[in-house]
Scaffold this motif. Structure first.
Motif, PDB file in Angstrom:
ATOM      1  N   THR C  35      -0.064  -6.354   3.933  1.00 20.30           N
ATOM      2  CA  THR C  35      -1.247  -6.449   3.068  1.00 20.30           C
ATOM      3  C   THR C  35      -0.877  -6.168   1.629  1.00 20.30           C
ATOM      4  O   THR C  35      -1.332  -6.860   0.717  1.00 20.30           O
ATOM      5  N   LEU C  36      -0.046  -5.126   1.428  1.00 21.44           N
ATOM      6  CA  LEU C  36       0.326  -4.784   0.054  1.00 21.44           C
ATOM      7  C   LEU C  36       1.078  -5.938  -0.604  1.00 21.44           C
ATOM      8  O   LEU C  36       0.882  -6.235  -1.785  1.00 21.44           O
ATOM      9  N   VAL C  37       1.934  -6.609   0.169  1.00 22.59           N
ATOM     10  CA  VAL C  37       2.665  -7.752  -0.390  1.00 22.59           C
ATOM     11  C   VAL C  37       1.685  -8.883  -0.727  1.00 22.59           C
ATOM     12  O   VAL C  37       1.778  -9.498  -1.784  1.00 22.59           O
ATOM     13  N   LEU C  56      -6.060  -1.029  -2.712  1.00 22.65           N
ATOM     14  CA  LEU C  56      -5.452  -0.065  -1.797  1.00 22.65           C
ATOM     15  C   LEU C  56      -6.445   0.328  -0.706  1.00 22.65           C
ATOM     16  O   LEU C  56      -6.094   0.474   0.465  1.00 22.65           O
ATOM     17  N   TRP C  57      -7.721   0.452  -1.116  1.00 26.26           N
ATOM     18  CA  TRP C  57      -8.745   0.872  -0.149  1.00 26.26           C
ATOM     19  C   TRP C  57      -9.038  -0.212   0.863  1.00 26.26           C
ATOM     20  O   TRP C  57      -9.366   0.075   2.008  1.00 26.26           O
ATOM     21  N   VAL C  58      -8.904  -1.466   0.425  1.00 29.45           N
ATOM     22  CA  VAL C  58      -9.046  -2.559   1.388  1.00 29.45           C
ATOM     23  C   VAL C  58      -7.940  -2.447   2.435  1.00 29.45           C
ATOM     24  O   VAL C  58      -8.191  -2.548   3.643  1.00 29.45           O
ATOM     25  N   ALA C  59      -6.725  -2.190   1.965  1.00 26.90           N
ATOM     26  CA  ALA C  59      -5.591  -2.079   2.891  1.00 26.90           C
ATOM     27  C   ALA C  59      -5.819  -0.951   3.885  1.00 26.90           C
ATOM     28  O   ALA C  59      -5.609  -1.113   5.095  1.00 26.90           O
ATOM     29  N   ILE C 111       1.492   7.615   5.133  1.00 24.11           N
ATOM     30  CA  ILE C 111       2.666   8.294   4.577  1.00 24.11           C
ATOM     31  C   ILE C 111       3.699   7.252   4.138  1.00 24.11           C
ATOM     32  O   ILE C 111       4.449   7.447   3.182  1.00 24.11           O
ATOM     33  N   VAL C 112       3.700   6.110   4.831  1.00 25.26           N
ATOM     34  CA  VAL C 112       4.568   5.014   4.398  1.00 25.26           C
ATOM     35  C   VAL C 112       3.877   4.170   3.331  1.00 25.26           C
ATOM     36  O   VAL C 112       4.495   3.754   2.349  1.00 25.26           O
ATOM     37  N   ALA C 113       2.578   3.942   3.516  1.00 24.40           N
ATOM     38  CA  ALA C 113       1.889   2.977   2.660  1.00 24.40           C
ATOM     39  C   ALA C 113       1.711   3.482   1.235  1.00 24.40           C
ATOM     40  O   ALA C 113       1.872   2.728   0.281  1.00 24.40           O
ATOM     41  N   LEU C 114       1.381   4.782   1.076  1.00 22.88           N
ATOM     42  CA  LEU C 114       1.108   5.276  -0.279  1.00 22.88           C
ATOM     43  C   LEU C 114       2.359   5.237  -1.166  1.00 22.88           C
ATOM     44  O   LEU C 114       2.280   4.754  -2.302  1.00 22.88           O
ATOM     45  N   PRO C 115       3.534   5.712  -0.704  1.00 22.53           N
ATOM     46  CA  PRO C 115       4.734   5.535  -1.547  1.00 22.53           C
ATOM     47  C   PRO C 115       5.046   4.066  -1.813  1.00 22.53           C
ATOM     48  O   PRO C 115       5.442   3.706  -2.927  1.00 22.53           O
ATOM     49  N   ALA C 116       4.809   3.227  -0.794  1.00 24.85           N
ATOM     50  CA  ALA C 116       5.058   1.797  -1.005  1.00 24.85           C
ATOM     51  C   ALA C 116       4.136   1.253  -2.076  1.00 24.85           C
ATOM     52  O   ALA C 116       4.552   0.477  -2.939  1.00 24.85           O
ATOM     53  N   PHE C 117       2.895   1.710  -2.054  1.00 22.70           N
ATOM     54  CA  PHE C 117       1.939   1.288  -3.076  1.00 22.70           C
ATOM     55  C   PHE C 117       2.406   1.752  -4.447  1.00 22.70           C
ATOM     56  O   PHE C 117       2.350   1.004  -5.432  1.00 22.70           O
ATOM     57  N   GLY C 118       2.875   3.008  -4.503  1.00 21.47           N
ATOM     58  CA  GLY C 118       3.385   3.528  -5.769  1.00 21.47           C
ATOM     59  C   GLY C 118       4.565   2.716  -6.282  1.00 21.47           C
ATOM     60  O   GLY C 118       4.702   2.471  -7.479  1.00 21.47           O
ATOM     61  N   LEU C 119       5.404   2.274  -5.352  1.00 20.64           N
ATOM     62  CA  LEU C 119       6.583   1.504  -5.721  1.00 20.64           C
ATOM     63  C   LEU C 119       6.206   0.102  -6.207  1.00 20.64           C
ATOM     64  O   LEU C 119       6.701  -0.378  -7.226  1.00 20.64           O
ATOM     65  N   PHE C 120       5.295  -0.535  -5.485  1.00 20.25           N
ATOM     66  CA  PHE C 120       4.938  -1.925  -5.783  1.00 20.25           C
ATOM     67  C   PHE C 120       3.988  -2.030  -6.971  1.00 20.25           C
ATOM     68  O   PHE C 120       4.067  -2.960  -7.756  1.00 20.25           O
ATOM     69  N   PHE C 121       3.016  -1.072  -7.053  1.00 14.29           N
ATOM     70  CA  PHE C 121       1.944  -1.249  -8.030  1.00 14.29           C
ATOM     71  C   PHE C 121       1.933  -0.165  -9.084  1.00 14.29           C
ATOM     72  O   PHE C 121       2.456  -0.343 -10.165  1.00 14.29           O
ATOM     73  N   THR C 122       1.344   0.963  -8.718  1.00  4.75           N
ATOM     74  CA  THR C 122       1.139   1.961  -9.749  1.00  4.75           C
ATOM     75  C   THR C 122       1.188   3.352  -9.139  1.00  4.75           C
ATOM     76  O   THR C 122       1.049   3.529  -7.936  1.00  4.75           O
ATOM     77  N   VAL C 124       0.453   6.865  -7.679  1.00  3.77           N
ATOM     78  CA  VAL C 124      -0.650   7.365  -6.860  1.00  3.77           C
ATOM     79  C   VAL C 124      -0.932   8.808  -7.255  1.00  3.77           C
ATOM     80  O   VAL C 124      -0.082   9.676  -7.088  1.00  3.77           O
ATOM     81  N   GLY C 125      -2.135   9.066  -7.782  1.00  3.74           N
ATOM     82  CA  GLY C 125      -2.451  10.400  -8.282  1.00  3.74           C
ATOM     83  C   GLY C 125      -2.996  11.327  -7.213  1.00  3.74           C
ATOM     84  O   GLY C 125      -3.209  10.931  -6.058  1.00  3.74           O
ATOM     85  N   GLY C 126      -3.220  12.579  -7.625  1.00  3.16           N
ATOM     86  CA  GLY C 126      -3.749  13.578  -6.700  1.00  3.16           C
ATOM     87  C   GLY C 126      -5.137  13.217  -6.207  1.00  3.16           C
ATOM     88  O   GLY C 126      -5.472  13.454  -5.041  1.00  3.16           O
ATOM     89  N   GLY C 127      -5.956  12.638  -7.089  1.00  3.13           N
ATOM     90  CA  GLY C 127      -7.309  12.235  -6.702  1.00  3.13           C
ATOM     91  C   GLY C 127      -7.281  11.233  -5.567  1.00  3.13           C
ATOM     92  O   GLY C 127      -8.044  11.332  -4.602  1.00  3.13           O
ATOM     93  N   THR C 128      -6.364  10.270  -5.677  1.00  6.43           N
ATOM     94  CA  THR C 128      -6.262   9.251  -4.631  1.00  6.43           C
ATOM     95  C   THR C 128      -5.859   9.879  -3.308  1.00  6.43           C
ATOM     96  O   THR C 128      -6.441   9.576  -2.262  1.00  6.43           O
ATOM     97  N   ILE C 129      -4.843  10.787  -3.370  1.00 11.84           N
ATOM     98  CA  ILE C 129      -4.363  11.385  -2.118  1.00 11.84           C
ATOM     99  C   ILE C 129      -5.466  12.207  -1.461  1.00 11.84           C
ATOM    100  O   ILE C 129      -5.730  12.071  -0.261  1.00 11.84           O
ATOM    101  N   ALA C 130      -6.156  13.007  -2.263  1.00 13.19           N
ATOM    102  CA  ALA C 130      -7.255  13.804  -1.707  1.00 13.19           C
ATOM    103  C   ALA C 130      -8.339  12.879  -1.142  1.00 13.19           C
ATOM    104  O   ALA C 130      -8.883  13.131  -0.055  1.00 13.19           O
ATOM    105  N   GLY C 131      -8.628  11.819  -1.872  1.00 15.35           N
ATOM    106  CA  GLY C 131      -9.627  10.857  -1.401  1.00 15.35           C
ATOM    107  C   GLY C 131      -9.217  10.226  -0.084  1.00 15.35           C
ATOM    108  O   GLY C 131     -10.028  10.087   0.834  1.00 15.35           O
TER     109      GLY C 131
END
Lengths: 60, 227, 212
Positions: C35-37, C56-59, C111-122, C124-131
């Protein structure tokens, strides 16, 4: 008719059309119920015709 | 359950109130100073929306009674109420869309909380039918429908809150609904028209229920005659 | 404490089953990465980071949906749902155990997707992780109950997205708000409220979904 009048009339028409559509659905349902009741009446009448015969056979 | 002979009285009440509402809106309530004539959509749009909420709430309540007390017929009543609620919800969306067109020049406005909420609810309750009709009739279907209906009433305030708090970040605030300033006759027209909608909904609800009960009776009769 | 012993046993059973069969988690991982790709090609090159954060939320939602659609697959195929219902003292333990197992799968996928998102796009902040953490709880609580409902119907996998998506729209609103807003506190509080309300409703009503 101004644009505002058209839209107001349109909004009220929506409610009216929905109620009419409901009348249509009820009418269809009523037609079906009428058919079913007619069928069942026929069935009940047949039964009543048959039952005296059955009794007569049993007696004879 | 309503005694059969009360239904005509209820229908008469709905008719009378509806005539009074239309007359009040058309001839008594003044034209709104800010919004002009288009404000008159409000007298039908908002009562229809409030009636839809009432129907969803009633459907959930009957569902709850089914789960809780196993009340006879509560499942059917819950279904009929939600079914009507969806019809009133669709009317809310249509009249709301017309209002959006005249107020903001577009048929759809994401900035209107109520419209967005009704779209979510419309989708949610449309799925109710998918759920209900993909299960064999029986106690399990009644249970699942009731649980889903209860989720619905929890969803209404939660979605409303979500849409409200999301406004400042996701959608621009175009329309602040502090509630229209209503003069005495305006408020009267609104109240009568709300009462008319509730009476209409109650009438349709009982007509639908009577029809469903008639169906069940006929089925019984057929079984009795053919056995 | 027998209630929590039941919940623990049920959750452990699901995790062990997954460890042996490995049919849900790898699918979720592969799906979220694909999905991220796809999102990379969906977003025009000059679109803002905010758009990516929304996607990201759709994914997350659809990955959860993928896992949830398989939630009761093992029980259904082996026809053990009724046995499970009879064997458990309090039926809501089945819901809680299953929800915890799904939560573990979804957490691992993220745990895999969020770092991948950070790598591919932008970033990932603390707000996103808490959310994401708060949203996962709500998604699993509501999703497990709806998955049980869908399993009982004829339409099954087809029905789940239809009943799941409208109910999770508030989660999406809160989640996107938490990752996009400067001060995510309000949105996190909302997500917690959602979790509490729907967690309670699901916990209280699960019994009626699996019994007659």
């Amino acid at each position: 008719m101004t644009a505002a009048e058209k839209y107001v009339a349109g909004a009220y028409l929506v409610v009216f059309v929905v109620v009419l559509a409901y009348v249509l659905i009820i009418a269809t349902k009523l037609a079906r119920l009428e058919r079913e009741v007619a069928e069942l009446t026929e069935l009940a009448r047949e039964r009543r015709v048959q039952e005296p015969e059955r009794k007569a056979v049993a007696l004879g | 359950m309503l005694p059969a002979n009360r239904l005509p009285a209820l229908a008469t009440l709905a008719l009378g109130l509806m005539v009074a509402a239309v007359a009040l809106v058309a001839y008594v309530a003044p034209v709104d100073a800010n919004q002009g004539l288009s404000q008159k959509i409000f007298y039908f749009h908002v009562p229809v929306a409030l009636t839809a909420y009432a129907l969803f709430g009633w459907g959930a309540w009957r569902g709850l009674r089914h789960l809780w007390k196993r009340e006879q017929g509560a499942d059917l009543e819950s279904y009929v109420a939600i079914h009507l609620g969806v019809i009133f919800g669709a009317m809310t969306l249509l009249t709301g869309s017309i209002w959006a067109k005249i107020s903001w020049g577009r048929w759809w406005a994401w900035s209107s909380d109520q419209l967005v909420l009704f779209l979510v609810l419309f989708l949610f309750y449309s799925a109710y039918f998918m759920l209900r009709f993909s299960i064999e009739p029986g106690p399990q279907r009644a249970n699942l429908s009731a649980v889903y209906a209860v989720f619905g009433v929890a969803l209404i305030p939660v979605s409303f809150l979500a849409i409200r708090i999301s406004k400042d970040i996701i959608h621009p605030v175009v329309f602040k609904s502090t509630g229209p300033d209503m003069s005495g006759t305006m408020f009267l027209a609104f109240c009568v028209s709300w009462a008319a909608m509730l009476a209409l909904a109650a009438t349709l609800y009982h007509v639908e229920l009577a029809g469903k009960r008639l169906d069940a009776r006929l089925k019984e009769l057929r079984e009795a005659l053919t056995s | 404490m027998t209630y929590f012993a039941d919940v623990g046993a049920l959750a452990r059973k699901d995790l062990m089953l997954e460890l042996r069969a490995r049919d849900t988690l790898p699918a979720m991982l592969l799906f979220v990465l694909s999905t991220l790709v796809v999102f990379h090609f969906v977003l025009p090159s000059d679109s803002s980071e905010l758009a990516a954060k929304g996607l990201l939320w759709v994914a997350i939602l659809f990955t959860a949906l993928l896992g949830l659609s398989r939630a009761f697959a093992a029980e259904r195929e082996q026809g053990v749902i009724d046995g499970l219902v009879l064997a458990t003292r309090d039926r809501s333990a089945i819901w809680l155990g299953k929800a915890l197992a799904i939560l573990a799968f979804l957490g691992l996928a993220e745990i895999v997707a969020l770092p991948a998102f950070g790598l591919f796009f932008t970033h990932v902040g603390g707000g996103t992780i808490a959310g994401v953490v708060l949203a996962d709880v709500g998604i699993c609580a509501v999703g497990t109950l709806l998955a049980a409902m869908a399993t009982a119907s004829r339409a099954r996998e087809l029905l789940l997205p239809l009943i799941f998506l409208p109910l999770t729209i508030p989660i999406v609103i809160g989640g996107v708000g938490a990752s996009v807003a400067g001060h995510p506190g309000k949105y996190l509080a909302f997500l917690a409220l959602y979790d509490a309300i729907f967690g309670l409703v699901a916990w209280g009503s699960f019994e009626y979904v699996v019994t007659e």
